[in-house]
Design an enzyme around this catalytic site. Sequence first.
Site, PDB file in Angstrom:
ATOM      1  N   CYS A  97      -7.968  -2.740   3.106  1.00 30.10           N
ATOM      2  CA  CYS A  97      -8.759  -3.763   4.668  1.00 30.10           C
ATOM      3  C   CYS A  97      -9.809  -4.150   4.696  1.00 30.10           C
ATOM      4  O   CYS A  97      -9.488  -5.029   5.599  1.00 30.10           O
ATOM      5  CB  CYS A  97      -7.581  -3.682   5.147  1.00 30.10           C
ATOM      6  N   GLU A 150       0.936  -1.003   0.085  1.00 27.89           N
ATOM      7  CA  GLU A 150      -0.491   0.070  -0.097  1.00 27.89           C
ATOM      8  C   GLU A 150       0.863   1.503   0.262  1.00 27.89           C
ATOM      9  O   GLU A 150       0.725   2.374  -0.648  1.00 27.89           O
ATOM     10  CB  GLU A 150      -1.211   0.111   1.509  1.00 27.89           C
ATOM     11  N   SER A 182      -6.812   1.928  -2.890  1.00 27.50           N
ATOM     12  CA  SER A 182      -5.966   1.057  -2.948  1.00 27.50           C
ATOM     13  C   SER A 182      -6.625  -0.183  -3.868  1.00 27.50           C
ATOM     14  O   SER A 182      -7.504  -0.809  -3.526  1.00 27.50           O
ATOM     15  CB  SER A 182      -5.300   0.709  -2.057  1.00 27.50           C
ATOM     16  N   GLU A 219     -16.550 -11.627   2.132  1.00 28.45           N
ATOM     17  CA  GLU A 219     -15.422 -11.130   1.043  1.00 28.45           C
ATOM     18  C   GLU A 219     -15.049 -12.377   0.574  1.00 28.45           C
ATOM     19  O   GLU A 219     -14.650 -12.698  -0.187  1.00 28.45           O
ATOM     20  CB  GLU A 219     -14.636 -10.359   1.673  1.00 28.45           C
ATOM     21  N   CYS A 268     -11.777  -2.571  13.687  1.00 30.52           N
ATOM     22  CA  CYS A 268     -11.829  -4.235  13.680  1.00 30.52           C
ATOM     23  C   CYS A 268     -12.317  -4.851  15.168  1.00 30.52           C
ATOM     24  O   CYS A 268     -12.743  -5.401  15.780  1.00 30.52           O
ATOM     25  CB  CYS A 268     -10.871  -4.558  13.259  1.00 30.52           C
TER      26      CYS A 268
HETATM   27  S1  SF4 Z   1     -14.196  -5.950  11.881  1.00 36.57           S
HETATM   28 FE1  SF4 Z   1     -15.360  -3.906  10.645  1.00 36.57          FE
HETATM   29  S2  SF4 Z   1     -13.566  -2.419  10.177  1.00 36.57           S
HETATM   30 FE2  SF4 Z   1     -12.387  -5.076  10.035  1.00 36.57          FE
HETATM   31  S3  SF4 Z   1     -12.682  -4.975   8.667  1.00 36.57           S
HETATM   32 FE3  SF4 Z   1     -14.415  -5.983   9.090  1.00 36.57          FE
HETATM   33  S4  SF4 Z   1     -15.976  -4.639   8.853  1.00 36.57           S
HETATM   34 FE4  SF4 Z   1     -13.891  -3.519   8.357  1.00 36.57          FE
END
Ligand code: SF4
Lengths: 584, 170
Positions: A309, A289, A329, A371, A513
């Site tokens: 990310c 990145e 990115s 994802e 997160c």
């Molecule tokens: S926990 Fe929340 S902030 Fe972290 S990657 Fe997953 S969705 Fe995004």
Amino acid sequence: MKLIGKMIQLKINDINVTVEQGTTILDAAKKVGVHIPTLCHLNLEDFGVVNKSANCRVCVVEDEDTGKLVPSCAQEVKDGMRIQTDSLKAVMGRRTNLELILSNHPQDCLVCVKNLDCELQDLAHELNIKEIHYQGEKMSHPKDETSFGIIKDTNKCIMCRRCVTMCNDIQTVGVLGPLKRGFDSVVATAFHLDLNQTSCTFCGQCVSVCPTGALTETNDSPKVWRALNDPKKHVIVQVAPAVRAAIGEEFGYEPGNILTGKVVSGLRRLGFDQVFDTNFGADLTIIEEATELVDRITNNKTLPMLTSCCPAWVQFIEHQFPELLDVPSSCKSPHEMVGVLVKTYYAEKNNIDPKDIVMVSIMPCTAKKAEAARGELNKDGLADVDHVLTTRELARMFMEASIDFRKLPDDEFDDLLGESTGAAAIFGTTGGVIEAATRTAYEMITGKELKEVNFKQLRGIEGIREAKVQIGDLELNIGIAHGLGNARKLLEDIRDGKSKFHAIEIMACPGGCIGGGGQPYHHGHTEVLLKRQIALYNLDESMPKRKSHENEMLIKLYDEYLGTPGGHLSHQLLHTTYSPKERI
Amino acid sequence: MRNKILDTSTLDKELLAKLDAFIDSLEGDKQEHLIHVLHKAQELFGYLPQNLQLYIARKLDLPGVRVNGVVSFYSFFNEKPVGKYTISVCMGTACFVKGADKVLERVIELTGANKNEISKDGLFTIKDVRCIGACGLAPVMTINDKVYGKVKPGDVDEIIRHYRSIENES
Ligand code: SF4
Ligand code: SF4
Ligand code: SF4
Ligand code: FES
Ligand code: FES
């Protein structure tokens, strides 16, 4: 400056209380240590999240002067008021209201994912409900199990609307809302669509505040058990930065304990063949990145660059700002990077057919489940990551295997993709990714050693933050947003050509997160998130290396395999593409 | 496009142009006018299919669920095509006590359409509604603007026959 309003005097259970005008009875009671049960009410002050639907009436108290029951979470104090929270009338009123809510509830607690972690269940216990005197017609909505991240079981919904507040006011995604009215009313998606037909980002913030089992993560542990039981499969696991700062809460630890060593040894006991660290992937992400950022700045390419990310955030921009897909990115998220390297680099080194590898990620996140299923994230038809488990799911697997987490010894990650720096540790909190990237970009651009690695101006919990960082001759303008509603504001500026930033970090979840949709439930206590955040900064501080580019196994990876950062093979394996999606 | 029902490109272009013109003519915050817009859309299209709701949501920059929430909240909005005659049977307490459910049953039998559905011949849409404020006449049933009071299940045959015969004449 905060203006102090008029002060109001009242009595709660014969105790004198003086509070500012506009205070609710609930908050006034809290001030003098009087507890009132609540259900729909939610106030995550630090993150500006307040659910004021006031529709459950579980918090009613008696106003002695009128003899009426009032909902304490919504009713503001008045001068001279006399409130009883424990009068017979108040107690019976709360019981009746809760019984009515329970009367059409499925009551299958024994096999509910939220068993022993459910606010409705706790209340039934607290209010001493041993019999339900009403018979309500049960709802019979189909369960939506079609998405890869979230299960919606509407029959368990008590219409508190916390999820509606989260999804609309905080995340501004607007997928969930009330439909119909009266007995038929329900919190649902438009036209009762399955979640994966909507613009849901799978951030899981609705899950993190749902008091019941109406919204939960998809349960992927059976697939992982199956893989672990299959002798032909080589099962590899990795652990995200924020998981280690929270999993202890499931086993009675205070929030803010970093328990990496126990997680690693626990995973080995479960039978995983290799235990790798997503933090390695985080360091790798930073290299890629930062390289991309430097390239974009020096070659006058698209700016600002947005971190990529967080998959919920990626999903958000695809649905809500499809015209801006050149700003994020192109880097894959850290666990996807580790996943693809396991199926290439690691597989080649160990002579294993990548088809026999099952890659499992332990994540704080429900969006990472969705994802992993993205078509873009595979190589030669093999998904980079096969299964994603949340922090909560892993804790349940430990329990299921009767592993005594508290007694586990400390163990270390396997070498190849297991080393990490302090820069990676802070990926789990808002501001962490961009701080890590700045440490590396600084040395890349100036060629000089960065002495002070702490960029305190990038830290904090405000929803939108901005800071300037001097890098040689360049003054780098950095923006940070967490919570998708905040992200939206920065994106609107970019769309309107008003953005002054070079780089922006975005995380979908309030706090980053650490507050992910797959983390142990905070049940409305924001200090839990703050403690997890402090723990990650302390972890960073305690690491011998604190810049991603000093990770030795990473240097080896580039030397032996990838070539240069941002080079051909890196691009092929570590970068991805985005595509516009509809808004529903 | 993952879901055909949501495909806004199949909506009638001419009617959409009229709807757009109406929306553009609204003063101030357009989101505030959601109910007006929905009324206009129903007037133009006859009912509010999902793709039309979605179209309106995007036009007013509102989440789809918000528009769907409003449409499903009010019984005068129709999410499905409606017949020429809307038969509403009151299910309020007074009417219910006097046997409105039997009336509704008979209506369903005779028209062959279920609640909130349209009959095969396109003539009738059946609805059960809440108290319409004519409790003295319970049980009450309305067909478009006409009110029928003290309806017995046996009366329904004659009433339906009446509307069918108007149709046959025209
Ligand atoms: S926990 Fe929340 S902030 Fe972290 S990657 Fe997953 S969705 Fe995004
Ligand atoms: S996961 Fe996030 S975007 Fe999806 S419904 Fe829940 S809060 Fe809304
Ligand atoms: S799904 Fe959960 S959070 Fe949403 S309204 Fe229902 S019970 Fe409340
Ligand atoms: S907690 Fe007060 S009404 Fe629900
Ligand atoms: S109950 Fe039917 S009109 Fe009042």
